[in-house]
Design a protein around this motif. Structure first.
Motif, mmCIF file in Angstrom:
data_model
loop_
_atom_site.group_PDB
_atom_site.id
_atom_site.type_symbol
_atom_site.label_atom_id
_atom_site.label_comp_id
_atom_site.label_asym_id
_atom_site.label_seq_id
_atom_site.Cartn_x
_atom_site.Cartn_y
_atom_site.Cartn_z
ATOM 1 N N VAL A 81 0.964 -1.111 0.073
ATOM 2 C CA VAL A 81 0.133 -0.233 0.089
ATOM 3 C C VAL A 81 0.866 1.093 -0.091
ATOM 4 O O VAL A 81 1.961 1.200 0.613
ATOM 5 C CB VAL A 81 -0.871 0.123 1.375
ATOM 6 C CG1 VAL A 81 -0.293 -0.190 2.497
ATOM 7 C CG2 VAL A 81 -1.917 1.268 1.087
ATOM 8 N N ASN A 82 0.479 2.212 -0.758
ATOM 9 C CA ASN A 82 1.571 3.368 -0.859
ATOM 10 C C ASN A 82 0.701 4.729 -0.308
ATOM 11 O O ASN A 82 -0.520 4.706 -0.696
ATOM 12 C CB ASN A 82 1.852 3.445 -2.256
ATOM 13 C CG ASN A 82 2.942 2.483 -2.788
ATOM 14 O OD1 ASN A 82 3.811 2.028 -2.047
ATOM 15 N ND2 ASN A 82 3.044 2.154 -4.018
ATOM 16 N N ALA A 83 1.331 5.651 0.003
ATOM 17 C CA ALA A 83 0.768 7.017 0.427
ATOM 18 C C ALA A 83 1.947 8.105 0.080
ATOM 19 O O ALA A 83 3.123 7.667 0.407
ATOM 20 C CB ALA A 83 0.293 6.880 1.634
ATOM 21 N N LEU A 139 9.001 -1.219 3.348
ATOM 22 C CA LEU A 139 9.020 -0.494 1.876
ATOM 23 C C LEU A 139 7.717 -1.018 1.155
ATOM 24 O O LEU A 139 7.428 -0.696 0.093
ATOM 25 C CB LEU A 139 10.152 -0.807 0.989
ATOM 26 C CG LEU A 139 11.314 0.028 1.496
ATOM 27 C CD1 LEU A 139 12.621 -0.471 0.956
ATOM 28 C CD2 LEU A 139 11.124 1.699 1.085
ATOM 29 N N HIS A 140 6.926 -1.984 1.761
ATOM 30 C CA HIS A 140 5.768 -2.288 1.258
ATOM 31 C C HIS A 140 4.594 -1.449 1.753
ATOM 32 O O HIS A 140 3.469 -1.502 1.515
ATOM 33 C CB HIS A 140 5.180 -3.846 1.568
ATOM 34 C CG HIS A 140 6.035 -4.685 0.712
ATOM 35 N ND1 HIS A 140 5.231 -5.602 -0.038
ATOM 36 C CD2 HIS A 140 7.222 -4.857 0.198
ATOM 37 C CE1 HIS A 140 5.869 -6.328 -1.064
ATOM 38 N NE2 HIS A 140 7.319 -6.014 -0.413
ATOM 39 N N VAL A 141 4.950 -0.379 2.582
ATOM 40 C CA VAL A 141 3.793 0.745 3.126
ATOM 41 C C VAL A 141 4.604 2.057 2.669
ATOM 42 O O VAL A 141 4.933 2.765 3.481
ATOM 43 C CB VAL A 141 3.628 0.425 4.571
ATOM 44 C CG1 VAL A 141 2.417 1.444 5.041
ATOM 45 C CG2 VAL A 141 3.017 -0.854 4.924
ATOM 46 N N GLY A 149 10.453 1.959 -3.334
ATOM 47 C CA GLY A 149 12.193 1.800 -3.350
ATOM 48 C C GLY A 149 12.712 0.842 -4.578
ATOM 49 O O GLY A 149 13.824 0.837 -4.727
ATOM 50 N N ASN A 150 11.610 0.259 -5.249
ATOM 51 C CA ASN A 150 11.999 -0.400 -6.291
ATOM 52 C C ASN A 150 13.098 0.373 -7.395
ATOM 53 O O ASN A 150 13.875 -0.276 -8.189
ATOM 54 C CB ASN A 150 11.002 -1.016 -7.140
ATOM 55 C CG ASN A 150 10.578 -2.341 -6.552
ATOM 56 O OD1 ASN A 150 11.423 -3.390 -6.508
ATOM 57 N ND2 ASN A 150 9.275 -2.450 -6.108
ATOM 58 N N ASP A 151 12.650 1.706 -7.355
ATOM 59 C CA ASP A 151 13.344 2.488 -8.380
ATOM 60 C C ASP A 151 14.602 3.388 -7.687
ATOM 61 O O ASP A 151 15.151 4.190 -8.325
ATOM 62 C CB ASP A 151 12.495 3.848 -8.973
ATOM 63 C CG ASP A 151 11.012 3.071 -9.536
ATOM 64 O OD1 ASP A 151 11.293 2.105 -10.262
ATOM 65 O OD2 ASP A 151 10.327 3.783 -9.687
ATOM 66 N N LEU A 163 16.797 -0.345 -3.400
ATOM 67 C CA LEU A 163 16.470 -0.364 -1.940
ATOM 68 C C LEU A 163 15.465 -1.302 -1.476
ATOM 69 O O LEU A 163 15.530 -1.990 -0.516
ATOM 70 C CB LEU A 163 16.198 1.131 -1.552
ATOM 71 C CG LEU A 163 15.863 1.440 -0.262
ATOM 72 C CD1 LEU A 163 17.273 1.180 0.607
ATOM 73 C CD2 LEU A 163 15.482 2.650 0.132
ATOM 74 N N HIS A 164 14.460 -1.544 -2.481
ATOM 75 C CA HIS A 164 13.392 -2.619 -1.981
ATOM 76 C C HIS A 164 13.834 -4.014 -2.063
ATOM 77 O O HIS A 164 13.708 -4.540 -0.874
ATOM 78 C CB HIS A 164 12.277 -2.499 -3.116
ATOM 79 C CG HIS A 164 11.151 -3.204 -2.720
ATOM 80 N ND1 HIS A 164 9.956 -2.541 -2.005
ATOM 81 C CD2 HIS A 164 10.806 -4.536 -2.652
ATOM 82 C CE1 HIS A 164 8.873 -3.573 -2.041
ATOM 83 N NE2 HIS A 164 9.511 -4.728 -2.228
ATOM 84 N N ALA A 165 14.866 -4.443 -2.765
ATOM 85 C CA ALA A 165 15.465 -5.722 -2.776
ATOM 86 C C ALA A 165 16.310 -5.830 -1.660
ATOM 87 O O ALA A 165 16.431 -6.943 -0.813
ATOM 88 C CB ALA A 165 16.420 -6.027 -4.008
#
Ligand code: ADE
Ligand code: ZN
Ligand code: ZN
Length: 264
Positions: A81-83, A139-141, A149-151, A163-165
């Motif tokens: 979920v993103n905000a 990073l899933h929130v 953070g994938n980018d 960063l996500h990985a």
């Protein structure tokens, strides 16, 4: 000139990796195994009726395995979920395609629904085990602007990654422990912690993840080559946080399942 272009293209392709899913397989197995170790007999029994002898460590990765199945494409937004930065997760506008909080609440309802058939409930269980883990990965929130953070390109020691990985996998894999070793070493919580952690809602779990983001993005190991370099400093800074998130997720997942499968 031509050769240089081919070289650049190859390097680009080697560095390019599809967006990673969630805690890596071992993160999900660790959380599943901790939950498994904290189930009541009634919950063990209820779960066995749905998925047979498979443990929660095994079924926790299914939601990532189906990601390459076009029939399940609609399930990809359910992992996060993103905000926008500075906005609370509660008040931010949500994706109409669903998100990790909505998915946890929805699959919990299915599991509690006496009318739902066995296949539907087995699927709901597999999704629930996975998404309770995902919502504990900070990073899933995250922020839609960098796709959690994938980018954000970073160097993990020498390796180009994002960063996500780092949070899904590298911080865990760095320890070179199997998931069973990890659980044996770190997978135990104090009764007081168990009680306190379980006395919380999905929204609390998401808010906790969110509150970790400033530290997650503070890659102080950054050097002059512009791509932030993450190594021992970053590991040291986040070692306890990663441990706590995996442990909390496992304990809370077991609490939720014990409650769902409690004998009436
Ligand atoms: N894609 C878009 N946002 C994401 C997030 N927060 N986590 C994983 N994948 C995403
Ligand atoms: Zn996931
Ligand atoms: Zn992820």
């Amino acid at each position: 000139m031509h050769a240089t272009r081919i070289l650049i293209a190859s390097v680009f392709m080697l560095c390019w990796s599809p967006a990673v899913a969630a805690w890596g397989p071992n993160g999900h197995r660790i959380i599943g195994q901790i939950a498994e170790n904290n189930l009541t007999d009634a919950a063990h029994k209820g779960i066995a009726e749905l998925v047979g002898r498979a443990s929660l460590a095994q079924i926790g990765t299914w939601a990532d395995e189906i990601k390459s199945d076009p029939a399940w494409r609609h399930a990809s937004p359910w992992h996060y979920v993103n905000a926008p930065p500075g906005q609370d997760i509660e008040t931010a506008s949500k994706s109409p395609r669903g998100d990790v909080i909505e998915a946890i609440l929805r699959f919990e309802r299915v599991l509690r629904d006496p009318e739902a058939d066995r296949k539907e409930r087995a699927e709901a269980l597999k999704f629930l085990v996975h998404f309770v883990a995902d919502v504990h990965q900070p990073l899933h929130v995250g922020y839609a602007s960098d796709r959690g953070g994938n980018d954000i390109r970073v160097r993990w020691f020498g390796e180009s990654t994002n960063l996500h990985a780092v949070w899904d996998e590298h911080l865990i894999e760095h320890q070179r422990l199997s998931f069973t070793e990890w659980v044996r070493f770190f997978g135990h919580a104090e009764p007081g912690e168990i009680e306190a952690w379980r006395r919380s809602t999905v929204w609390d779990w998401a808010r906790e993840s969110r509150s970790m983001l400033p530290a997650v993005y503070d890659h102080g190991g950054s050097r002059s080559d512009r791509t932030p370099y993450l190594g021992y400093d970053y590991i040291f800074k986040h070692h306890d946080g990663v441990k706590k998130r995996l442990l909390q997720a496992g304990i809370r997942l077991s609490g939720m399942l014990n409650d769902i499968f409690a004998s009436p």
